[in-house]
Design a protein around this motif. Structure first.
Motif, PDB file in Angstrom:
ATOM      1  N   LEU A  28       0.848  -1.185   0.000  1.00 62.58           N
ATOM      2  CA  LEU A  28       0.000   0.000   0.000  1.00 62.58           C
ATOM      3  C   LEU A  28       0.888   1.241   0.000  1.00 62.58           C
ATOM      4  O   LEU A  28       1.965   1.252   0.604  1.00 62.58           O
ATOM      5  CB  LEU A  28      -0.901   0.044   1.233  1.00 62.58           C
ATOM      6  CG  LEU A  28      -2.037  -0.974   1.342  1.00 62.58           C
ATOM      7  CD1 LEU A  28      -2.763  -0.783   2.665  1.00 62.58           C
ATOM      8  CD2 LEU A  28      -3.010  -0.837   0.178  1.00 62.58           C
ATOM      9  N   ILE A  30       0.583   5.202   1.134  1.00 68.12           N
ATOM     10  CA  ILE A  30      -0.254   6.123   1.905  1.00 68.12           C
ATOM     11  C   ILE A  30       0.510   7.417   2.154  1.00 68.12           C
ATOM     12  O   ILE A  30       1.717   7.498   1.929  1.00 68.12           O
ATOM     13  CB  ILE A  30      -0.671   5.516   3.259  1.00 68.12           C
ATOM     14  CG1 ILE A  30       0.531   5.469   4.209  1.00 68.12           C
ATOM     15  CG2 ILE A  30      -1.254   4.118   3.085  1.00 68.12           C
ATOM     16  CD1 ILE A  30       0.183   5.192   5.655  1.00 68.12           C
ATOM     17  N   VAL A  57       3.999  -1.200   3.524  1.00 71.20           N
ATOM     18  CA  VAL A  57       3.304   0.077   3.430  1.00 71.20           C
ATOM     19  C   VAL A  57       4.356   1.158   3.187  1.00 71.20           C
ATOM     20  O   VAL A  57       5.253   1.363   4.005  1.00 71.20           O
ATOM     21  CB  VAL A  57       2.506   0.400   4.706  1.00 71.20           C
ATOM     22  CG1 VAL A  57       1.878   1.793   4.594  1.00 71.20           C
ATOM     23  CG2 VAL A  57       1.422  -0.644   4.947  1.00 71.20           C
ATOM     24  N   ASP A  81      -2.843   4.659  -2.401  1.00 68.97           N
ATOM     25  CA  ASP A  81      -3.957   3.742  -2.138  1.00 68.97           C
ATOM     26  C   ASP A  81      -4.880   4.288  -1.056  1.00 68.97           C
ATOM     27  O   ASP A  81      -6.094   4.125  -1.121  1.00 68.97           O
ATOM     28  CB  ASP A  81      -3.418   2.380  -1.696  1.00 68.97           C
ATOM     29  CG  ASP A  81      -2.613   1.705  -2.788  1.00 68.97           C
ATOM     30  OD1 ASP A  81      -3.193   1.358  -3.822  1.00 68.97           O
ATOM     31  OD2 ASP A  81      -1.391   1.541  -2.597  1.00 68.97           O
ATOM     32  N   VAL A  82      -4.282   4.895  -0.057  1.00 70.90           N
ATOM     33  CA  VAL A  82      -5.024   5.489   1.059  1.00 70.90           C
ATOM     34  C   VAL A  82      -4.517   6.914   1.250  1.00 70.90           C
ATOM     35  O   VAL A  82      -3.302   7.153   1.241  1.00 70.90           O
ATOM     36  CB  VAL A  82      -4.829   4.685   2.365  1.00 70.90           C
ATOM     37  CG1 VAL A  82      -5.467   5.404   3.549  1.00 70.90           C
ATOM     38  CG2 VAL A  82      -5.391   3.281   2.215  1.00 70.90           C
ATOM     39  N   LEU A 260     -10.233   6.174   0.768  1.00 71.70           N
ATOM     40  CA  LEU A 260      -9.893   5.150  -0.217  1.00 71.70           C
ATOM     41  C   LEU A 260      -9.710   5.814  -1.579  1.00 71.70           C
ATOM     42  O   LEU A 260     -10.655   6.361  -2.143  1.00 71.70           O
ATOM     43  CB  LEU A 260     -11.017   4.115  -0.272  1.00 71.70           C
ATOM     44  CG  LEU A 260     -10.867   2.943  -1.232  1.00 71.70           C
ATOM     45  CD1 LEU A 260      -9.728   2.028  -0.792  1.00 71.70           C
ATOM     46  CD2 LEU A 260     -12.186   2.163  -1.303  1.00 71.70           C
ATOM     47  N   ARG A 264      -7.573   2.234  -7.985  1.00 77.89           N
ATOM     48  CA  ARG A 264      -6.379   1.491  -7.593  1.00 77.89           C
ATOM     49  C   ARG A 264      -6.729   0.006  -7.515  1.00 77.89           C
ATOM     50  O   ARG A 264      -7.871  -0.358  -7.182  1.00 77.89           O
ATOM     51  CB  ARG A 264      -5.852   1.987  -6.247  1.00 77.89           C
ATOM     52  CG  ARG A 264      -5.200   3.364  -6.335  1.00 77.89           C
ATOM     53  CD  ARG A 264      -3.868   3.333  -7.043  1.00 77.89           C
ATOM     54  NE  ARG A 264      -2.823   2.752  -6.182  1.00 77.89           N
ATOM     55  CZ  ARG A 264      -1.591   2.499  -6.576  1.00 77.89           C
ATOM     56  NH1 ARG A 264      -1.237   2.718  -7.830  1.00 77.89           N
ATOM     57  NH2 ARG A 264      -0.714   1.977  -5.746  1.00 77.89           N
ATOM     58  N   GLN A 267      -7.867  -2.265  -3.575  1.00 80.37           N
ATOM     59  CA  GLN A 267      -8.754  -1.545  -2.672  1.00 80.37           C
ATOM     60  C   GLN A 267      -9.195  -2.389  -1.476  1.00 80.37           C
ATOM     61  O   GLN A 267      -9.479  -1.843  -0.418  1.00 80.37           O
ATOM     62  CB  GLN A 267      -9.973  -1.025  -3.440  1.00 80.37           C
ATOM     63  CG  GLN A 267      -9.650   0.143  -4.365  1.00 80.37           C
ATOM     64  CD  GLN A 267     -10.892   0.893  -4.805  1.00 80.37           C
ATOM     65  OE1 GLN A 267     -11.992   0.350  -4.816  1.00 80.37           O
ATOM     66  NE2 GLN A 267     -10.735   2.156  -5.168  1.00 80.37           N
ATOM     67  N   ALA A 270      -6.606  -1.893   1.033  1.00 81.69           N
ATOM     68  CA  ALA A 270      -6.693  -0.509   1.501  1.00 81.69           C
ATOM     69  C   ALA A 270      -7.842  -0.341   2.493  1.00 81.69           C
ATOM     70  O   ALA A 270      -7.713   0.371   3.497  1.00 81.69           O
ATOM     71  CB  ALA A 270      -6.873   0.430   0.310  1.00 81.69           C
ATOM     72  N   LYS A 271      -8.963  -1.008   2.239  1.00 85.57           N
ATOM     73  CA  LYS A 271     -10.088  -0.918   3.176  1.00 85.57           C
ATOM     74  C   LYS A 271      -9.749  -1.582   4.507  1.00 85.57           C
ATOM     75  O   LYS A 271     -10.217  -1.130   5.567  1.00 85.57           O
ATOM     76  CB  LYS A 271     -11.343  -1.536   2.546  1.00 85.57           C
ATOM     77  CG  LYS A 271     -12.026  -0.595   1.542  1.00 85.57           C
ATOM     78  CD  LYS A 271     -13.306  -1.150   0.992  1.00 85.57           C
ATOM     79  CE  LYS A 271     -13.086  -2.122  -0.128  1.00 85.57           C
ATOM     80  NZ  LYS A 271     -14.319  -2.452  -0.879  1.00 85.57           N
TER      81      LYS A 271
END
Length: 344
Positions: A28, A30, A57, A81-82, A260, A264, A267, A270-271
């Motif tokens: 991910l 972020i 991450v 992603d986030v 979110l 991408r 997801q 990401a969630k």
């Protein structure tokens, strides 16, 4: 036979020497906000999430306005992603299709969040994971009395010991909007607020940054200032006797959201990250480490922490959120008007 054995042994040796590369971990990307915030972010959320799900991450330091600008520039091929916002940018990002809607049922912690934390989901915005409340900071050793209301800023008891923060600062802007509200104004009518500030200028110091505020409490005999609850904790850690008051007329706040990013491929992961950020344990950690108020009603706080944040149904009921879209639209004119006022 011996030759065949030797050949077989050599083949096995070569085979055993071949290193099969490990499967690449899911990843991910972020944003975070740098400094002490990012250090705590890594400690409470990022590193535990990586360990729990065995993923990588990547953290890119980008404050809210810059993060929104990057999302816009990357719309055709997003890299995050986030995305985390702290200035209401999620409203704009949702309207522009830069972030994807999340259903409450996709987040295991959604059912435990206060209504204010999930009301944006219906508009395609991410949930609120923490709150930085704005109220009154005061020096409990020097102020003649504890303030209780925003209106106390105009109490002669505090004359010549008031600190105001420039509206170019997000905390300062929210403080001004609340003063304007108390005096009968709104975003379409800031005149009462500017008149109220004008009446204070002869007995107040105006600062632009948090360190300047700290300097005035430490060195310049400041007694009272509208500012953020988490910074009161920062000042106490610096040895200053500063307390925070959630004023009777209401508590404006900075709402920190986790969102979110649209278009991408990962997801679902990401969630999971977003949901992890909403857990009561994580939110209790933010309250303990930086005195951010939790948006999850199941967060369990120690008594000394609970009294220093917005905690519990009654306290949460006092939170006020000014329309972030309207605030953003009015920001430039408010800043310009403020500059002219304090320059006189």
């Amino acid at each position: 036979m011996f030759a065949r054995s030797t050949t077989l042994a050599a083949a096995l040796a070569i085979a055993s020497a071949i290193v099969v590369p490990a499967a690449a971990k899911d990843k991910l990307v972020i944003n975070s906000y740098g400094g002490a915030y990012e250090q705590i972010h890594r400690k409470l959320v990022i590193e535990p999430f990586m360990k729990k799900y065995d993923v990588d991450v990547q953290v890119i330091t980008a404050y809210s306005a810059d993060a929104l600008a990057q999302l816009r520039a990357q719309k055709a091929a997003p890299q995050f992603d986030v995305i985390h916002f702290s200035g209401g940018q999620e409203v704009v990002a949702a309207r522009e299709g830069l972030i994807s809607p999340i259903k409450a049922e996709e987040l295991s912690n959604a059912k435990s969040l206060y209504p204010f934390a999930v009301e944006g989901l219906s508009r395609g915005e991410g949930p609120v994971h923490s709150v930085a409340a704005i109220g009154l900071l005061y020096n409990k050793n020097k102020a003649p009395k504890k303030p209780a209301r925003w209106a106390d800023l105009w109490d002669p008891a505090y004359k010549d010991h008031i600190v105001l923060t420039d509206v170019s600062n997000s905390y300062g802007l929210l403080g001004f909007l609340m003063m304007n509200k108390v005096k009968g104004g709104d975003l379409q009518n800031p005149e009462p607020g500017f008149n109220a500030v004008k009446s204070l200028l002869d007995s107040a110091v105006v600062v632009s940054t948090s360190p300047e505020l700290q300097q005035n409490f430490a060195q310049n005999d400041a007694w009272i200032a509208p500012y953020a609850q988490d910074y009161a904790y920062t000042l106490r850690k610096a040895g200053l006797p500063i307390e925070f008051v959630q004023a009777e007329e209401g508590t404006p706040a900075v709402y920190l959201t986790v969102n979110l990013v649209a278009n991408r491929p990962n997801q679902e992961l990401a969630k999971k990250f977003i949901d992890f950020s909403l857990s009561p344990e994580v939110q209790a950690g933010w309250a303990k480490e930086l005195r951010y108020s939790p948006s999850n009603r199941d967060a369990k706080l120690e008594d000394d922490v609970a009294k220093e944040v917005i905690y519990g149904e009654k306290a949460v009921a006092g939170l006020i959120r000014f329309d972030p879209v309207a605030v953003d639209a009015a920001r430039a004119s408010l800043v310009e008007r403020w500059k002219k006022l304090i320059a006189r």
